[in-house]
Design a protein around this motif. Structure first.
Motif, mmCIF file in Angstrom:
data_model
loop_
_atom_site.group_PDB
_atom_site.id
_atom_site.type_symbol
_atom_site.label_atom_id
_atom_site.label_comp_id
_atom_site.label_asym_id
_atom_site.label_seq_id
_atom_site.Cartn_x
_atom_site.Cartn_y
_atom_site.Cartn_z
ATOM 1 N N LYS A 135 0.830 -1.229 0.160
ATOM 2 C CA LYS A 135 -0.013 0.049 0.159
ATOM 3 C C LYS A 135 0.802 1.329 0.004
ATOM 4 O O LYS A 135 0.489 2.208 -0.560
ATOM 5 N N LEU A 136 2.029 1.201 0.671
ATOM 6 C CA LEU A 136 2.876 2.429 0.636
ATOM 7 C C LEU A 136 3.523 2.612 -0.785
ATOM 8 O O LEU A 136 3.615 3.782 -0.854
ATOM 9 N N SER A 137 3.904 1.686 -1.404
ATOM 10 C CA SER A 137 4.209 1.930 -2.824
ATOM 11 C C SER A 137 3.234 2.513 -3.636
ATOM 12 O O SER A 137 3.373 3.445 -4.350
ATOM 13 N N LEU A 138 1.999 2.180 -3.493
ATOM 14 C CA LEU A 138 0.793 2.627 -4.102
ATOM 15 C C LEU A 138 0.689 4.146 -3.728
ATOM 16 O O LEU A 138 0.559 5.079 -4.579
ATOM 17 N N LYS A 158 15.992 20.708 -2.889
ATOM 18 C CA LYS A 158 15.383 19.292 -3.476
ATOM 19 C C LYS A 158 14.141 19.064 -2.954
ATOM 20 O O LYS A 158 14.021 19.174 -1.735
ATOM 21 N N THR A 159 13.073 19.003 -3.659
ATOM 22 C CA THR A 159 11.813 18.511 -3.023
ATOM 23 C C THR A 159 11.163 17.275 -3.184
ATOM 24 O O THR A 159 11.642 16.384 -4.130
ATOM 25 N N PHE A 160 10.414 16.743 -2.392
ATOM 26 C CA PHE A 160 10.100 15.284 -2.229
ATOM 27 C C PHE A 160 8.598 15.231 -1.907
ATOM 28 O O PHE A 160 7.989 15.865 -1.379
ATOM 29 N N ALA A 161 8.143 13.933 -2.508
ATOM 30 C CA ALA A 161 6.731 13.739 -2.449
ATOM 31 C C ALA A 161 6.303 13.361 -1.046
ATOM 32 O O ALA A 161 5.289 13.586 -0.278
ATOM 33 N N GLN A 162 7.346 12.554 -0.298
ATOM 34 C CA GLN A 162 7.105 11.712 0.862
ATOM 35 C C GLN A 162 7.837 12.590 2.023
ATOM 36 O O GLN A 162 9.174 12.604 1.785
ATOM 37 N N LYS A 163 7.460 12.884 3.255
ATOM 38 C CA LYS A 163 8.462 13.267 4.184
ATOM 39 C C LYS A 163 9.519 12.305 4.699
ATOM 40 O O LYS A 163 10.686 12.592 5.034
ATOM 41 N N SER A 164 9.142 10.930 4.584
ATOM 42 C CA SER A 164 10.087 10.013 4.823
ATOM 43 C C SER A 164 11.273 9.901 4.069
ATOM 44 O O SER A 164 12.485 9.788 4.268
ATOM 45 N N THR A 165 11.008 10.226 2.565
ATOM 46 C CA THR A 165 12.093 10.417 1.717
ATOM 47 C C THR A 165 12.805 11.498 1.916
ATOM 48 O O THR A 165 14.259 11.472 1.549
ATOM 49 N N LEU A 166 12.417 12.716 2.219
ATOM 50 C CA LEU A 166 13.207 13.871 2.646
ATOM 51 C C LEU A 166 14.093 13.627 3.945
ATOM 52 O O LEU A 166 15.325 14.090 3.999
ATOM 53 N N ILE A 167 13.502 12.658 5.081
ATOM 54 C CA ILE A 167 14.301 12.441 6.094
ATOM 55 C C ILE A 167 15.634 11.634 5.698
ATOM 56 O O ILE A 167 16.466 11.857 6.226
ATOM 57 N N ASP A 168 15.277 10.736 4.795
ATOM 58 C CA ASP A 168 16.389 9.788 4.248
ATOM 59 C C ASP A 168 17.485 10.563 3.369
ATOM 60 O O ASP A 168 18.642 10.613 3.650
ATOM 61 N N HIS A 169 16.933 11.638 2.484
ATOM 62 C CA HIS A 169 17.740 12.392 1.881
ATOM 63 C C HIS A 169 18.631 13.238 2.735
ATOM 64 O O HIS A 169 19.929 13.271 2.527
#
Length: 341
Positions: A135-138, A158-169
């Motif tokens: 579901k997360l992938s969807l 740089k911008t991201f759709a997900q907050k988690s992706t920003l934290i990883d970045h």
């Protein structure tokens, strides 16, 4: 006996999840698949099907994180999250896949993983009908259609759709690598990178090419390989018109023209246009030499150095063969001379 057990199990018709009790299935259907969400957050108006979920969510606004890890002092809003986190330190992975023997910290992770083997993809995008195993992938995919990228990096914008992706970045800039391999102690900035790395030790290669049946440990490697069969290179550089199979490769290539070097070494401040180049450079400081010659066991920091070294073995072998051939030729010539004199 197994058929009796199967008869007692109750399966959800929507997501195929199995329950031992019918009451659990009824509760699951109502809470997970029902659109009814009577509990609403007074801060952001987000709605929930369960009051307990609302109470957990409200801690995002209060910032309350009462459960702290005794090892690294990281704090969590929920005790269950702390319990799962502590398994990073203990290395405990109690949930094992019966197919490939890969093990997981959480039962939910094992259930997600099993879809690699079953090929089940129960979550479908209503826009393009693409299906997903998680579901997360969807949810991540849906941002492709909306184009929304509300989370911005304060360092490089740089911008991201997900907050988690920003934290990883953000760990690219901080250099933090909190996820450590229990086998070789190598550390990673993302949990997903650690999971992929573990396949180096398990030798798991779950992704197979339908054309040549070659297997891969990562889905990205399979996708890249498929272009060998299709020959398709849809991503073109606007500067030099060179084409690429992957958009990510084009983005890396564009830095050749722009001169942009976003990845900086924390040791000597040297900057690089690609993260992979930075990772290789770090071996100058760590002394790591992962590439070993099978002939003389000499180790090298870079694969290219090993390849050059292997050529020296090939030359020595060829030189030895040549010297033996000349020696044999000398013996034959000497024999022929003695026969005719």
């Amino acid at each position: 006996m197994s058929s009796e057990i199967e008869n007692k199990l109750h399966q959800c018709s929507v997501c195929q999840k199995v329950f031992k009790k019918k009451s659990c299935l009824t509760s699951h259907t109502k809470l997970v698949h029902s659109l009814e969400k009577p509990f609403k957050c007074s801060e952001c108006l987000k709605a929930f099907s369960r009051k307990a979920n609302l109470q957990i969510h409200q801690k995002l606004h209060t910032g309350e994180r009462p459960h702290q890890c005794s090892v690294c002092l990281k704090a969590f809003a929920q005790k269950s999250n702390l319990d799962n986190h502590q398994k990073l330190h203990t290395g405990e992975r109690p949930h094992q896949c019966s197919v490939c023997l890969n093990s997981f910290k959480r039962k939910s992770h094992l259930l997600d993983h099993l879809r690699v083997h079953t090929k089940e993809r129960p979550y479908q995008c209503s826009e393009c009908l693409k299906t997903f195993s998680h579901k997360l992938s969807l949810n991540k995919h849906l941002s492709v259609h909306s184009g929304e990228r509300p989370h911005q990096c304060s360092e490089c914008l740089k911008t991201f759709a997900q907050k988690s992706t920003l934290i990883d970045h953000m760990r690219v800039h901080s250099g933090k690598k909190p996820y450590q391999c229990p086998q070789c102690k190598k550390a990673f900035s993302r949990k997903s990178y650690l999971r992929m790395h573990l396949r180096v030790h398990t030798k798991e290669r779950p992704y197979q090419c339908s054309e040549c049946l070659k297997t891969f440990s990562h889905k990205l490697s399979l996708n890249r390989h498929l272009s060998v069969h299709s020959g398709e290179k849809p991503h073109q550089c606007s500067e030099c018109l060179e084409t690429f199979t992957q958009k990510s490769t084009l983005i890396c290539h564009m830095r050749v023209h722009s001169g942009k070097k976003t990845y900086q070494c924390l040791q000597c401040k040297k900057a690089f246009s690609r993260k992979s180049t930075l990772d290789m450079h770090m071996r100058v400081h760590t002394g790591e030499k992962p590439h070993r010659c099978s002939k003389c066991l000499r180790a090298f920091a870079y694969k290219s150095s090993l390849i050059c070294h292997l050529i020296s073995h090939a030359r020595k072998k060829k030189k030895l063969q040549c010297s033996l051939s000349y020696r044999r030729l000398g013996l034959i010539t000497g024999s022929l001379t003695s026969m005719h004199t």
